[in-house]
Each structure stands twice: as structure tokens, then as C-alpha cells.
Design a protein around this motif. Structure first.
Motif, PDB file in Angstrom:
ATOM      1  N   ILE A   1       0.836  -1.195   0.000  1.00 14.00           N
ATOM      2  CA  ILE A   1       0.000   0.000   0.000  1.00 14.00           C
ATOM      3  C   ILE A   1       0.876   1.251   0.000  1.00 14.00           C
ATOM      4  O   ILE A   1       0.663   2.177  -0.783  1.00 14.00           O
ATOM      5  CB  ILE A   1      -0.974  -0.014   1.203  1.00 14.00           C
ATOM      6  CG1 ILE A   1      -2.010  -1.134   1.024  1.00 14.00           C
ATOM      7  CG2 ILE A   1      -1.665   1.339   1.359  1.00 14.00           C
ATOM      8  CD1 ILE A   1      -2.879  -1.385   2.238  1.00 14.00           C
ATOM      9  N   VAL A   2       1.871   1.273   0.865  1.00  8.95           N
ATOM     10  CA  VAL A   2       2.791   2.425   0.922  1.00  8.95           C
ATOM     11  C   VAL A   2       3.559   2.547  -0.391  1.00  8.95           C
ATOM     12  O   VAL A   2       3.716   3.645  -0.932  1.00  8.95           O
ATOM     13  CB  VAL A   2       3.758   2.308   2.121  1.00  8.95           C
ATOM     14  CG1 VAL A   2       4.857   3.351   2.043  1.00  8.95           C
ATOM     15  CG2 VAL A   2       3.003   2.432   3.426  1.00  8.95           C
TER      16      VAL A   2
ATOM     17  N   ALA B   1       0.947   4.832  -7.955  1.00  9.00           N
ATOM     18  CA  ALA B   1       0.104   3.933  -8.739  1.00  9.00           C
ATOM     19  C   ALA B   1      -1.169   4.667  -9.153  1.00  9.00           C
ATOM     20  O   ALA B   1      -1.567   5.651  -8.524  1.00  9.00           O
ATOM     21  CB  ALA B   1      -0.231   2.694  -7.915  1.00  9.00           C
ATOM     22  N   ALA B   2      -1.814   4.172 -10.191  1.00 10.71           N
ATOM     23  CA  ALA B   2      -3.045   4.802 -10.677  1.00 10.71           C
ATOM     24  C   ALA B   2      -4.141   4.766  -9.614  1.00 10.71           C
ATOM     25  O   ALA B   2      -4.996   5.644  -9.580  1.00 10.71           O
ATOM     26  CB  ALA B   2      -3.514   4.099 -11.940  1.00 10.71           C
ATOM     27  N   ASP B   3      -4.083   3.779  -8.728  1.00 12.91           N
ATOM     28  CA  ASP B   3      -5.107   3.644  -7.687  1.00 12.91           C
ATOM     29  C   ASP B   3      -4.626   4.178  -6.334  1.00 12.91           C
ATOM     30  O   ASP B   3      -4.965   3.647  -5.289  1.00 12.91           O
ATOM     31  CB  ASP B   3      -5.540   2.180  -7.564  1.00 12.91           C
ATOM     32  CG  ASP B   3      -4.404   1.249  -7.195  1.00 12.91           C
ATOM     33  OD1 ASP B   3      -3.232   1.683  -7.183  1.00 12.91           O
ATOM     34  OD2 ASP B   3      -4.684   0.075  -6.900  1.00 12.91           O
TER      35      ASP B   3
ATOM     36  N   ALA C   1      -3.984   5.955  -0.125  1.00 10.88           N
ATOM     37  CA  ALA C   1      -3.823   7.107   0.765  1.00 10.88           C
ATOM     38  C   ALA C   1      -4.905   7.114   1.838  1.00 10.88           C
ATOM     39  O   ALA C   1      -4.621   7.364   3.017  1.00 10.88           O
ATOM     40  CB  ALA C   1      -3.855   8.402  -0.049  1.00 10.88           C
ATOM     41  N   ALA C   2      -6.147   6.801   1.455  1.00  9.28           N
ATOM     42  CA  ALA C   2      -7.242   6.769   2.430  1.00  9.28           C
ATOM     43  C   ALA C   2      -6.993   5.698   3.486  1.00  9.28           C
ATOM     44  O   ALA C   2      -7.239   5.919   4.681  1.00  9.28           O
ATOM     45  CB  ALA C   2      -8.568   6.518   1.711  1.00  9.28           C
ATOM     46  N   PHE C   3      -6.506   4.540   3.084  1.00 11.03           N
ATOM     47  CA  PHE C   3      -6.212   3.450   4.024  1.00 11.03           C
ATOM     48  C   PHE C   3      -5.157   3.896   5.034  1.00 11.03           C
ATOM     49  O   PHE C   3      -5.300   3.697   6.244  1.00 11.03           O
ATOM     50  CB  PHE C   3      -5.732   2.215   3.250  1.00 11.03           C
ATOM     51  CG  PHE C   3      -5.595   0.974   4.088  1.00 11.03           C
ATOM     52  CD1 PHE C   3      -6.618   0.049   4.136  1.00 11.03           C
ATOM     53  CD2 PHE C   3      -4.437   0.719   4.815  1.00 11.03           C
ATOM     54  CE1 PHE C   3      -6.511  -1.100   4.893  1.00 11.03           C
ATOM     55  CE2 PHE C   3      -4.307  -0.421   5.584  1.00 11.03           C
ATOM     56  CZ  PHE C   3      -5.354  -1.336   5.622  1.00 11.03           C
TER      57      PHE C   3
ATOM     58  N   VAL D   1      -3.585   5.962  10.573  1.00 14.53           N
ATOM     59  CA  VAL D   1      -2.995   6.946  11.484  1.00 14.53           C
ATOM     60  C   VAL D   1      -4.083   7.692  12.254  1.00 14.53           C
ATOM     61  O   VAL D   1      -3.953   7.937  13.460  1.00 14.53           O
ATOM     62  CB  VAL D   1      -2.112   7.949  10.692  1.00 14.53           C
ATOM     63  CG1 VAL D   1      -1.639   9.077  11.587  1.00 14.53           C
ATOM     64  CG2 VAL D   1      -0.930   7.223  10.065  1.00 14.53           C
ATOM     65  N   ALA D   2      -5.168   8.017  11.587  1.00 11.47           N
ATOM     66  CA  ALA D   2      -6.226   8.821  12.215  1.00 11.47           C
ATOM     67  C   ALA D   2      -7.003   8.048  13.276  1.00 11.47           C
ATOM     68  O   ALA D   2      -7.420   8.632  14.285  1.00 11.47           O
ATOM     69  CB  ALA D   2      -7.185   9.349  11.150  1.00 11.47           C
ATOM     70  N   ALA D   3      -7.225   6.762  13.076  1.00  6.66           N
ATOM     71  CA  ALA D   3      -8.028   5.989  14.038  1.00  6.66           C
ATOM     72  C   ALA D   3      -7.397   5.972  15.433  1.00  6.66           C
ATOM     73  O   ALA D   3      -8.081   6.274  16.420  1.00  6.66           O
ATOM     74  CB  ALA D   3      -8.262   4.576  13.517  1.00  6.66           C
ATOM     75  N   PRO D   4      -6.105   5.664  15.571  1.00  9.50           N
ATOM     76  CA  PRO D   4      -5.530   5.726  16.921  1.00  9.50           C
ATOM     77  C   PRO D   4      -5.488   7.151  17.478  1.00  9.50           C
ATOM     78  O   PRO D   4      -5.685   7.357  18.679  1.00  9.50           O
ATOM     79  CB  PRO D   4      -4.115   5.172  16.765  1.00  9.50           C
ATOM     80  CG  PRO D   4      -4.033   4.609  15.410  1.00  9.50           C
ATOM     81  CD  PRO D   4      -5.188   5.086  14.617  1.00  9.50           C
TER      82      PRO D   4
END
Length: 142
Positions: free
Chosen positions: A36-37, A45-47, A52-54, A59-62
Motif C-alpha cells: 500500500i505504501v 500507482a493509478a489507484d 492514501a485513504a487506508f 494513522v487517524a483511528a488511533p
């Protein structure tokens, strides 16, 4: 000594599994962090959007948990910064040579009964055990 937290550990494992299943079900992609990174680093990558959302969610959840509950996980490493940097570089080399990381092979690949992922995960675990033994018992610890 690390505190024994079976319920928090179970909840965390369940959330990791849920994230892996949802990513596969909704996008047909493996939840391997190194892949993913790698897909958002230049050239992206095109996707790259879901990648980035993942990562933002990871990071945002914790951060949100800490902000809402005040609960933090104490962290203290007996290893100095040079050891941590060296270990991180070795992990990066291993991820490249192993064509994936523990989340891709260990969580997603083994769940799909991939022989390659099972072999990679057994190799990760054996190398980890040997490294801990050598560092703690033969080199006298860090």
C-alpha cells in the motif's frame, strides 16, 4: 514487562481482520502495508486514492481514540535510535526480498492458504526468533 491485554488484543486483531476482508471484498486488494505504501510513493500507482485513504485511516483511528478517550499505549524501547534505524532498514530489505510484509503474507496470504505466504510467514517468525536469541543471549542484549 508488557501488560497482558487479551481483550484489547482480540479487538485489535478483529479490526485488522475486518479491514483486510473489507479491502478484499470492496477493492479486490490485499491489505499489505508495504504494498500500500509502495503504491503512493513516486511514481504513484493509478489507484493511489484508496491507498492514501487506508493509510490516513491507519494513522487517524488511533489519534481519534487518544483524543476521545485519553487512553494511550505507553512505549519505551531499550534499543537506541541507531538500532531502531538499522532494524527498520533491515525490515525494508526483507520486505523487498520477501515480496511483502507480515500484514500481506501473515494476515491476508495465510487466510487464503497461499503456500508462498505460509512459507514467507514461517521465515519471518524463524528469523525473528533467531534474532531475539542472538541479540539477547549471545550479544548480551541491547
Amino acid at each position: 514487562m508488557t501488560e497482558f491485554t487479551p481483550f484489547l488484543s482480540l479487538a485489535g486483531g478483529a479490526l485488522i481482520g475486518l479491514a483486510a476482508v473489507l479491502l478484499m471484498a470492496l477493492h479486490g486488494r490485499i491489505a499489505g502495508i508495504s504494498g500500500i505504501v509502495g503504491g503512493i510513493l513516486p511514481p504513484p500507482a493509478a489507484d493511489w486514492g484508496w491507498r492514501a485513504a487506508f493509510l490516513v485511516g491507519a494513522v487517524a483511528a488511533p489519534a481519534l481514540l487518544i483524543a476521545l478517550s485519553g487512553y494511550t499505549i505507553p512505549f519505551d524501547s531499550p534499543a537506541g535510535t541507531p538500532w531502531l534505524i538499522g532494524g527498520g532498514l533491515l525490515v525494508g530489505v526483507g520486505v523487498t526480498l520477501g515480496s511483502g510484509c507480515t500484514s500481506g503474507h501473515g494476515v491476508c496470504g495465510m487466510a487464503r492458504l497461499s503456500a508462498r505466504s505460509i512459507a514467507a510467514t514461517l521465515t519471518f517468525m524463524a528469523a525473528t526468533g533467531i534474532t531475539v536469541y542472538v541479540v539477547r543471549h549471545l550479544l548480551g542484549g541491547i
